[in-house]
Design a protein around this motif. Structure first.
Motif, PDB file in Angstrom:
ATOM      1  N   ALA B 190     -13.203  -3.267 -15.898  1.00 35.64           N
ATOM      2  CA  ALA B 190     -12.032  -3.191 -15.016  1.00 35.64           C
ATOM      3  C   ALA B 190     -12.336  -2.471 -13.706  1.00 35.64           C
ATOM      4  CB  ALA B 190     -10.879  -2.512 -15.743  1.00 35.64           C
ATOM      5  N   CYS B 191     -13.470  -1.746 -13.657  1.00 28.31           N
ATOM      6  CA  CYS B 191     -13.850  -1.084 -12.397  1.00 28.31           C
ATOM      7  C   CYS B 191     -14.311  -2.094 -11.352  1.00 28.31           C
ATOM      8  CB  CYS B 191     -14.953  -0.062 -12.636  1.00 28.31           C
ATOM      9  SG  CYS B 191     -14.387   1.359 -13.576  1.00 28.31           S
ATOM     10  N   GLY B 192     -14.539  -3.343 -11.780  1.00 29.85           N
ATOM     11  CA  GLY B 192     -14.835  -4.381 -10.801  1.00 29.85           C
ATOM     12  C   GLY B 192     -16.296  -4.764 -10.640  1.00 29.85           C
ATOM     13  N   PHE B 193     -17.110  -4.521 -11.659  1.00 30.49           N
ATOM     14  CA  PHE B 193     -18.518  -4.909 -11.536  1.00 30.49           C
ATOM     15  C   PHE B 193     -18.667  -6.416 -11.392  1.00 30.49           C
ATOM     16  CE2 PHE B 193     -18.882  -0.723 -13.467  1.00 30.49           C
ATOM     17  CZ  PHE B 193     -19.886  -0.184 -12.686  1.00 30.49           C
ATOM     18  N   ASN B 330      -5.041   5.618 -19.596  1.00 28.60           N
ATOM     19  CA  ASN B 330      -3.865   5.030 -20.236  1.00 28.60           C
ATOM     20  C   ASN B 330      -2.678   6.000 -20.294  1.00 28.60           C
ATOM     21  OD1 ASN B 330      -4.898   6.710 -22.133  1.00 28.60           O
ATOM     22  ND2 ASN B 330      -5.024   5.193 -23.791  1.00 28.60           N
ATOM     23  N   ASP B 331      -2.740   7.076 -19.515  1.00 26.39           N
ATOM     24  CA  ASP B 331      -1.585   7.975 -19.429  1.00 26.39           C
ATOM     25  C   ASP B 331      -0.431   7.268 -18.702  1.00 26.39           C
ATOM     26  OD1 ASP B 331      -2.637  10.133 -20.757  1.00 26.39           O
ATOM     27  OD2 ASP B 331      -3.232  11.234 -18.959  1.00 26.39           O
ATOM     28  N   SER B 332       0.787   7.591 -19.124  1.00 20.24           N
ATOM     29  CA  SER B 332       1.956   7.029 -18.439  1.00 20.24           C
ATOM     30  C   SER B 332       2.178   7.772 -17.118  1.00 20.24           C
ATOM     31  CB  SER B 332       3.194   7.187 -19.325  1.00 20.24           C
ATOM     32  OG  SER B 332       3.521   8.561 -19.399  1.00 20.24           O
ATOM     33  N   ALA B 333       3.009   7.184 -16.264  1.00 19.54           N
ATOM     34  CA  ALA B 333       3.317   7.831 -14.985  1.00 19.54           C
ATOM     35  C   ALA B 333       3.920   9.211 -15.225  1.00 19.54           C
ATOM     36  CB  ALA B 333       4.269   6.947 -14.179  1.00 19.54           C
ATOM     37  N   ALA B 334       4.761   9.307 -16.279  1.00 20.94           N
ATOM     38  CA  ALA B 334       5.386  10.599 -16.598  1.00 20.94           C
ATOM     39  C   ALA B 334       4.331  11.625 -17.021  1.00 20.94           C
ATOM     40  CB  ALA B 334       6.417  10.402 -17.706  1.00 20.94           C
ATOM     41  N   ASP B 335       3.370  11.181 -17.856  1.00 25.28           N
ATOM     42  CA  ASP B 335       2.259  12.061 -18.282  1.00 25.28           C
ATOM     43  C   ASP B 335       1.512  12.593 -17.067  1.00 25.28           C
ATOM     44  OD1 ASP B 335       2.676  11.742 -20.983  1.00 25.28           O
ATOM     45  OD2 ASP B 335       1.273  10.057 -21.170  1.00 25.28           O
ATOM     46  N   ILE B 336       1.196  11.653 -16.164  1.00 27.85           N
ATOM     47  CA  ILE B 336       0.396  12.018 -14.994  1.00 27.85           C
ATOM     48  C   ILE B 336       1.122  13.081 -14.179  1.00 27.85           C
ATOM     49  CG2 ILE B 336      -0.513  11.166 -12.791  1.00 27.85           C
ATOM     50  CD1 ILE B 336      -1.006   8.463 -14.253  1.00 27.85           C
ATOM     51  N   LYS B 337       2.410  12.852 -13.985  1.00 28.67           N
ATOM     52  CA  LYS B 337       3.211  13.794 -13.207  1.00 28.67           C
ATOM     53  C   LYS B 337       3.204  15.167 -13.871  1.00 28.67           C
ATOM     54  CE  LYS B 337       7.707  14.077 -10.927  1.00 28.67           C
ATOM     55  NZ  LYS B 337       9.048  13.483 -10.846  1.00 28.67           N
ATOM     56  N   ILE B 408      -3.886   4.541  -8.642  1.00 34.26           N
ATOM     57  CA  ILE B 408      -5.225   4.201  -9.178  1.00 34.26           C
ATOM     58  C   ILE B 408      -5.115   3.774 -10.627  1.00 34.26           C
ATOM     59  CG2 ILE B 408      -7.435   5.210  -9.904  1.00 34.26           C
ATOM     60  CD1 ILE B 408      -7.290   6.969  -7.397  1.00 34.26           C
ATOM     61  N   VAL B 409      -4.380   4.572 -11.408  1.00 31.37           N
ATOM     62  CA  VAL B 409      -4.263   4.300 -12.838  1.00 31.37           C
ATOM     63  C   VAL B 409      -3.537   2.972 -13.052  1.00 31.37           C
ATOM     64  CG1 VAL B 409      -3.144   5.102 -14.960  1.00 31.37           C
ATOM     65  CG2 VAL B 409      -4.448   6.708 -13.547  1.00 31.37           C
ATOM     66  N   GLU B 410      -2.498   2.731 -12.256  1.00 37.78           N
ATOM     67  CA  GLU B 410      -1.736   1.496 -12.394  1.00 37.78           C
ATOM     68  C   GLU B 410      -2.629   0.284 -12.072  1.00 37.78           C
ATOM     69  OE1 GLU B 410       0.833  -0.799 -13.720  1.00 37.78           O
ATOM     70  OE2 GLU B 410       1.065   1.372 -13.903  1.00 37.78           O
ATOM     71  N   ARG B 411      -3.402   0.425 -10.996  1.00 38.01           N
ATOM     72  CA  ARG B 411      -4.313  -0.650 -10.600  1.00 38.01           C
ATOM     73  C   ARG B 411      -5.339  -0.902 -11.707  1.00 38.01           C
ATOM     74  NH1 ARG B 411      -6.251   0.847  -4.947  1.00 38.01           N
ATOM     75  NH2 ARG B 411      -7.311   2.314  -6.257  1.00 38.01           N
ATOM     76  N   HIS B 412      -5.860   0.212 -12.271  1.00 38.23           N
ATOM     77  CA  HIS B 412      -6.856   0.079 -13.335  1.00 38.23           C
ATOM     78  C   HIS B 412      -6.233  -0.574 -14.567  1.00 38.23           C
ATOM     79  CE1 HIS B 412     -10.558   1.098 -15.494  1.00 38.23           C
ATOM     80  NE2 HIS B 412      -9.766   1.274 -16.539  1.00 38.23           N
ATOM     81  N   ARG B 413      -5.001  -0.169 -14.874  1.00 36.32           N
ATOM     82  CA  ARG B 413      -4.336  -0.715 -16.064  1.00 36.32           C
ATOM     83  C   ARG B 413      -4.189  -2.234 -15.943  1.00 36.32           C
ATOM     84  NH1 ARG B 413      -1.030   3.029 -18.461  1.00 36.32           N
ATOM     85  NH2 ARG B 413      -0.210   3.618 -16.423  1.00 36.32           N
ATOM     86  N   ALA B 418      -6.442  -7.560 -17.723  1.00 35.49           N
ATOM     87  CA  ALA B 418      -6.980  -8.893 -17.447  1.00 35.49           C
ATOM     88  C   ALA B 418      -8.347  -9.125 -18.084  1.00 35.49           C
ATOM     89  CB  ALA B 418      -7.070  -9.102 -15.934  1.00 35.49           C
ATOM     90  N   VAL B 419      -8.914  -8.056 -18.691  1.00 34.81           N
ATOM     91  CA  VAL B 419     -10.249  -8.189 -19.302  1.00 34.81           C
ATOM     92  C   VAL B 419     -10.106  -8.794 -20.690  1.00 34.81           C
ATOM     93  CG1 VAL B 419     -12.291  -6.973 -20.114  1.00 34.81           C
ATOM     94  CG2 VAL B 419     -11.159  -6.224 -18.005  1.00 34.81           C
ATOM     95  N   THR B 420     -10.661  -9.960 -20.889  1.00 33.68           N
ATOM     96  CA  THR B 420     -10.572 -10.635 -22.190  1.00 33.68           C
ATOM     97  C   THR B 420     -11.802 -10.327 -23.036  1.00 33.68           C
ATOM     98  OG1 THR B 420     -11.745 -12.554 -21.367  1.00 33.68           O
ATOM     99  CG2 THR B 420      -9.336 -12.556 -21.112  1.00 33.68           C
ATOM    100  N   ASP B 421     -11.715 -10.623 -24.330  1.00 31.24           N
ATOM    101  CA  ASP B 421     -12.864 -10.459 -25.215  1.00 31.24           C
ATOM    102  C   ASP B 421     -14.031 -11.321 -24.761  1.00 31.24           C
ATOM    103  OD1 ASP B 421     -12.519  -8.505 -27.142  1.00 31.24           O
ATOM    104  OD2 ASP B 421     -11.104  -9.739 -28.267  1.00 31.24           O
ATOM    105  N   GLU B 422     -13.697 -12.497 -24.235  1.00 28.60           N
ATOM    106  CA  GLU B 422     -14.748 -13.401 -23.753  1.00 28.60           C
ATOM    107  C   GLU B 422     -15.505 -12.749 -22.590  1.00 28.60           C
ATOM    108  OE1 GLU B 422     -11.564 -14.414 -24.403  1.00 28.60           O
ATOM    109  OE2 GLU B 422     -12.254 -15.247 -26.322  1.00 28.60           O
ATOM    110  N   MET B 423     -14.752 -12.044 -21.727  1.00 25.57           N
ATOM    111  CA  MET B 423     -15.415 -11.372 -20.608  1.00 25.57           C
ATOM    112  C   MET B 423     -16.343 -10.271 -21.129  1.00 25.57           C
ATOM    113  SD  MET B 423     -12.237 -11.168 -17.963  1.00 25.57           S
ATOM    114  CE  MET B 423     -12.915 -10.060 -16.724  1.00 25.57           C
TER     115      MET B 423
END
Lengths: 435, 435
Positions: B190-193, B330-337, B408-413, B418-423
């Motif tokens: 998910a980091c975009g390699f 995988n922290d929620s927005a509330a956790d992050i805050k 950042i976390v939302e974008r990463h999530r 979108a990462v499948t097992d096939e990927m």
């Protein structure tokens, strides 16, 4: 013996003297200085008088007392009743190596027989570190014996070619150990293993997957201290040597093999290991580790050392590195004759004394060799009596041994010549053995 | 410092006191007692005051002085001219981690740039030991940075998932480390390699063949003493730990990979390793070993430690084992805050003091986090000035950080979803990278 209070005092001295040094540095420094001392000790040990008994997987030297080895290692002697049971269960005469006491020690062999008797399967595991182009007679022994066990019990055999070991210990080039390994495999196949029930594998080619997973599990149970005390390792050895015992241990557990070899539902199959007794330290460790990993302890059937031609009596074992002390499978008939004629014997200095006192059979290598390779019990008994009581000469015994060995070597040479590269590949392909 | 004559005297004492013991036993006994002492020392070291700086691949604690770490390890500082050269060669702005001094040390980075400049290929190697279900922000850093290097230099990346390491060190179950490894791979992807140019591999799945051959070569060059002095190992560690440094070293050499990955004619390809500086000991050893095996020394680009939310300033690094000290992907927005609001800051006790003295930015975790994750240099400079001079409150800074991190976390999530097992399978399949 070690004086405990003395040790305590030394510890105190070390701690006091080093207390000014930064703690992390102190640890390292202590390790360093002790390893230095230990290394020195090791070098001293290596140059010990040859009278002192040293038995490790790498060094067998000094006057070997096989009874003491059993005692020191803590294995059991194979007695007549156990041999009788093997004969009864397999409905055939025990192999000469067994009935003449050459394979003389064991661990859990009785349990393997229980298992066989109750109709359960087990498998055999043996191996070879490929350090020479051709095998010598001593190398053949575990294979001939394993082949007998395979035939008698109708069980699968796995044979590990530890090409990595020879890289690590003998500093041979990796590609050279692989080549020697493949040459040795031909000699091993020529011993007559059942092609449908035997898997021969190189360490280099096999480590990985389940095998590597088990190596990690095993290595994780063996501390450096434990390896040091079992093998006499010091800080000067390479980290490769630290991992090797786990590599030799892994084939003792059936789960180390790709499930192609052993079906999934038979993950934990008992293993019996025929080997010379100097390999016992490896498998003692393996047996220690087994219960912690929920694996079955491998059983062992262990031989004495095959004596060298040129060392006296039971001194050391035949070595691949001294060409004259050993008969090689590719020696010519003339070589064999020459080597046997120069063997150390227990015959007397002159014919008169020989007639008077008879030969000292315990020190007589040709007679000992006959006891390994002459199948005919009656003839062996006859020679023992006649030679031991002076009515037969050393020359006669040597002559008979030349015949026997030449025949074995000739037979092996023909069998080996028939081994094709395709056969080697077939033996080395993982495939179902329990079918 | 260590007093050499003192050490000599201690050695003498040890040898004298133990001279009555059988030589082989003596070696073992000395090893044992020293390891006992060393073990004790290690335990003492572990309970040291947190002010003392400890940097090993497993423990980072105490007040970390990154300059001292460089000095102790013997790597080089990345200076402005080197950053300029990277920018010139890649025709793009250096990554914030580089231009803001987070990746601050190197070994042979200049040689890698020479190599790139002359049109030769190199590859990147980084890795992850899968000890937690989800990554935290600190874990992302080497991957984000490696991804930048891949993009900027257009080179292949290999990423080792050391599932075996977590079995050995963390005592996680083998199957659990494999599962966590696969979960972590999704975060890494998910980091975009670049899928066509990145090979992600698990140790368990890859050790074997050429990889194992190189492990043996490497381990054979590292004595137990050397491992002890590099990592502070003692006799109490498992033999698995002794071999692990060679497993982490192997991917530094292109010949460790099946030639599917690297074409035969490109066996010896230079390697650049982006990592945190606590991994330096591994690669120092690797670099020592390389010339003896005719391999190219891997180059390194090394970061400082990513600070924990709840420890002061540059104390320790973010740890996966203390959930509150780290922000997870995988922290929620509330956790992050909530987590950011409870972070340690360099803000003053009351608004009045804050206005008067300004914040102590060096001790302020929210500001430091902004310096990692806020792309906009002008805005960062503005916050630095306003907050440092008391015109901005801790609350304002935290609020901005919550926005930045949540984004950042939302974008990463979303990327991870979108990462499948096939990927995952595709990234983990050995295939030609240099084409």
């Amino acid at each position: 013996m070690i004086d405990k209070t003395e040790i305590e005092r030394i510890k105190q001295v070390i701690v006091e003297k080093l207390s000014s040094i930064h703690t992390l540095k102190r640890v390292q420094k202590i390790n360093q200085l002790v390893d230095e001392i230990a290394g020195q000790e090791e070098r001293e040990t290596e140059s010990l008088s040859s009278e002192e008994q040293v038995v490790t997987p790498w060094v067998v030297s000094g006057k070997i007392d096989h009874d003491k080895v059993i005692e020191k290692f803590g294995c059991k002697r194979i007695d007549e009743s156990l041999i009788d049971r093997v004969e009864r269960l397999t409905s055939r005469r025990a192999h000469v190596f067994l009935r003449r006491g050459f394979f003389y020690a064991h661990r859990d062999l009785d349990k393997i027989l229980d298992c066989y008797e109750s109709g359960k399967k087990f498998y055999l595991y043996t191996g070879r570190g490929p350090s020479s182009e051709s095998l010598h007679l001593g190398h053949l022994i575990p294979f001939l014996f394993t082949k007998y066990l395979q035939e008698a019990f109708k069980v699968p055999v796995v044979i590990q070619i530890t090409d990595d070991e020879k890289k690590i210990w003998k500093k041979l080039e990796k590609e050279e150990t692989k080549r020697l390994g493949r040459e040795n495999v031909k000699d091993i196949i020529a011993c007559g293993f059942d092609a449908s029930n035997t898997f021969i594998f190189s360490s280099y080619a096999t480590v990985g997957g389940k095998f590597y997973e088990n190596v990690v599990e095993i290595a994780d149970c063996i501390t450096v201290n434990k390896a040091n005390s079992t093998f006499g390792f010091t800080g000067e050895v390479s980290t490769a040597k630290m991992i090797f015992p786990s590599l030799q241990a892994a084939p003792s557990f059936s789960s180390s093999f790709p499930h192609k070899l052993f079906p999934d539902e038979k993950k934990n199959i008992p293993c019996l290991i025929p080997c010379a007794i100097d390999q016992d330290p490896y498998f003692r460790l393996t047996r220690d580790v087994a219960p912690r990993l929920d694996f079955i302890k491998p059983a062992l059937i262990e031989s004495k050392f095959f004596p060298a031609l040129r060392a006296s009596g039971n001194n050391g074992k035949m070595s691949a590195s001294d060409a004259n002390s050993a008969i090689y499978i590719n020696d010519s008939a003339a070589d064999i004759k020459k080597k046997i004629n120069s063997a150390v014997t227990g015959g007397r200095d002159n014919l008169e004394d020989q007639k008077k006192y008879g030969a000292n059979l315990k020190e007589d290598i040709p007679f000992q060799y006959l006891s390994f390779f002459l199948e005919d019990d009656a003839e062996l008994e006859h020679i023992k009596k006649e030679y031991g009581e002076g009515r037969m000469t050393t020359g006669d015994v040597k002559k008979r041994l030349v015949q026997v060995v030449t025949e074995i070597v000739e037979r092996h040479r023909m069998a080996r010549a028939a081994v094709t590269d395709e056969m080697v590949d077939a033996f080395m392909t993982p495939r179902p053995l329990f079918e």
